[in-house]
Scaffold this active site. Structure first.
Site, mmCIF file in Angstrom:
data_model
loop_
_atom_site.group_PDB
_atom_site.id
_atom_site.type_symbol
_atom_site.label_atom_id
_atom_site.label_comp_id
_atom_site.label_asym_id
_atom_site.label_seq_id
_atom_site.Cartn_x
_atom_site.Cartn_y
_atom_site.Cartn_z
ATOM 1 N N LYS A 52 0.579 -1.117 0.028
ATOM 2 C CA LYS A 52 -0.104 -0.179 0.100
ATOM 3 C C LYS A 52 0.464 1.174 0.028
ATOM 4 O O LYS A 52 0.529 1.747 -0.660
ATOM 5 C CB LYS A 52 -0.902 -0.548 1.114
ATOM 6 C CG LYS A 52 -2.431 -1.516 1.080
ATOM 7 C CD LYS A 52 -2.796 -1.744 2.355
ATOM 8 C CE LYS A 52 -4.213 -1.826 2.277
ATOM 9 N NZ LYS A 52 -4.016 -3.065 3.475
ATOM 10 N N GLN A 96 -5.014 -1.555 9.622
ATOM 11 C CA GLN A 96 -4.238 -2.854 8.801
ATOM 12 C C GLN A 96 -5.248 -4.082 9.739
ATOM 13 O O GLN A 96 -4.924 -4.443 11.295
ATOM 14 C CB GLN A 96 -3.212 -3.212 8.879
ATOM 15 C CG GLN A 96 -2.703 -4.257 8.080
ATOM 16 C CD GLN A 96 -3.185 -4.343 6.684
ATOM 17 O OE1 GLN A 96 -4.017 -3.324 6.096
ATOM 18 N NE2 GLN A 96 -4.000 -5.278 6.059
ATOM 19 N N ASP A 119 -10.870 2.629 4.505
ATOM 20 C CA ASP A 119 -11.451 1.390 4.795
ATOM 21 C C ASP A 119 -12.680 1.139 3.918
ATOM 22 O O ASP A 119 -13.559 -0.173 3.471
ATOM 23 C CB ASP A 119 -10.751 0.470 6.015
ATOM 24 C CG ASP A 119 -9.480 -0.337 5.254
ATOM 25 O OD1 ASP A 119 -9.442 -0.822 4.148
ATOM 26 O OD2 ASP A 119 -9.027 -0.315 6.556
HETATM 27 N N1 GUN Z 1 -7.174 -7.419 6.343
HETATM 28 C C1 GUN Z 1 -7.032 -7.780 4.762
HETATM 29 N N2 GUN Z 1 -7.773 -6.672 4.046
HETATM 30 C C2 GUN Z 1 -8.243 -5.777 4.678
HETATM 31 C C3 GUN Z 1 -7.839 -4.499 4.270
HETATM 32 O O1 GUN Z 1 -8.656 -4.158 3.345
HETATM 33 N N3 GUN Z 1 -8.188 -3.567 5.058
HETATM 34 C C4 GUN Z 1 -7.604 -3.678 6.340
HETATM 35 N N4 GUN Z 1 -7.753 -2.649 7.783
HETATM 36 N N5 GUN Z 1 -7.157 -4.378 6.912
HETATM 37 C C5 GUN Z 1 -6.979 -6.376 6.377
#
Ligand code: GUN
Length: 300
Positions: A52, A96, A119
């Site tokens: 990311k 996350q 998110d």
């Molecule tokens: N863990 C797995 N996929 C995601 C996501 O799209 N966002 C976040 N914050 N954690 C994740």
């Protein structure tokens, strides 16, 4: 069988975002700023967050990684969220998942200001999405919807079977594909670990979305001839022949399922690259105040 190429589509979207950032900078605006909070050192989360942050740099976003130790207290995470909520230089942020087991994920998610919840996990965004109001759409479902759209996959009146009811993928994608729009207007069946006779349902699927995190779970005998198959799985499996000692496995037994499909997403190179683009698109919307324009400058 034709491949839905998520890598190529993500590169196209990345270029669109990059151009939009250039335009903003030419107009004297600052670039979008995404903050990622990573608590602990789960190997897969480290990789996802690193991807990311790297992709932010590629499109010209500013990004910040906030690392917290695995024994961080819930209150410390909440204080960091309060600080990010109040920081006008931060357009959007994510925490996350998964979080260390002693932290209540719902308390964390609900503390994030909906306007910065790129998110799309906050109940306000999920509710607005369900009501078809402007909202941040969770990144993976957003990526899936865009793949269906950009490949002009017919969805109206189709039976879509979603396998897996997670808050991150299965549940939101089932809501999105039920909406009265394109892509959408599907008849959706949301299946899960307690579903009886799963195979009888998946065999009816015109569109099958596999999001359970169990490698190679969907086998050829579960798929109808001509189905569109979207594989959300991304599990690390042991692969001693690989440099890193593992490879990414989808939820679909691609080798045997693909010949039956009209369209199918590969792993890697399918949904995965689109998920990051969904997040960056949400961050761009946040920086441009396009989801919550009424809240600009308000202290709520
Ligand atoms: N863990 C797995 N996929 C995601 C996501 O799209 N966002 C976040 N914050 N954690 C994740």
């Amino acid at each position: 069988m034709q491949l839905i190429d998520g890598k190529y589509t993500a590169e196209t979207i990345r270029e669109e975002i990059r151009q939009e950032v250039s335009r903003m900078i030419n107009e004297g605006l600052r670039p979008p700023h995404l903050v990622a909070v990573l608590a602990g050192n789960d190997g897969a989360s480290e990789t996802y967050v690193a991807n990311k942050i790297r992709t932010c740099a590629e499109v010209g976003f500013r990004s910040t990684l906030e690392r917290l130790p695995s024994d961080v207290s819930e209150d410390e995470v909440l204080s960091l969220i309060d600080r990010l909520n109040a920081d006008d230089s931060v357009d959007g942020f994510i925490v996350q998942l998964p979080l260390p087991a002693h932290i209540d994920v719902h308390r964390i998610t609900e503390r994030i200001r909906p306007e910065k919840d790129v998110d799309g996990f906050h109940p306000v965004n999920l509710g607005r999405m369900t009501e078809e109001l402007p909202a941040y759409i969770p990144a993976t479902p957003k990526g899936i919807i865009q793949l269906l759209e950009r490949y002009k996959i017919e969805t109206e009146g189709k039976h879509c079977v979603v396998v897996g009811r997670s808050n991150i993928v299965g549940t939101p994608v089932s809501i999105l594909l039920s909406r009265n729009t394109y892509p959408g207007n599907c008849t959706v069946t949301l299946t899960h670990s307690r579903t009886q006779n799963l195979r009888a349902l998946t065999l009816q699927a015109d569109i099958l979305i596999a999001a359970i995190g169990k490698p190679y779970f969907i086998t050829a005998d579960m798929v109808k001839e001509g189905a569109v198959v979207v594989d959300v799985g991304m599990t690390r499996v042991h692969a001693p022949e690989r440099k890193l000692g593992f490879k990414l496995a989808g939820d679909v037994d691609f080798e045997h399922v693909a010949p039956k499909c009209s369209w199918i997403t590969p792993v890697p190179g399918g949904v995965g690259p689109m998920t990051i683009m969904g997040l960056l698109q949400n961050t761009l919307l946040a920086a441009q105040h396009r989801v919550y324009p009424e809240h600009v400058g308000q202290d709520i």
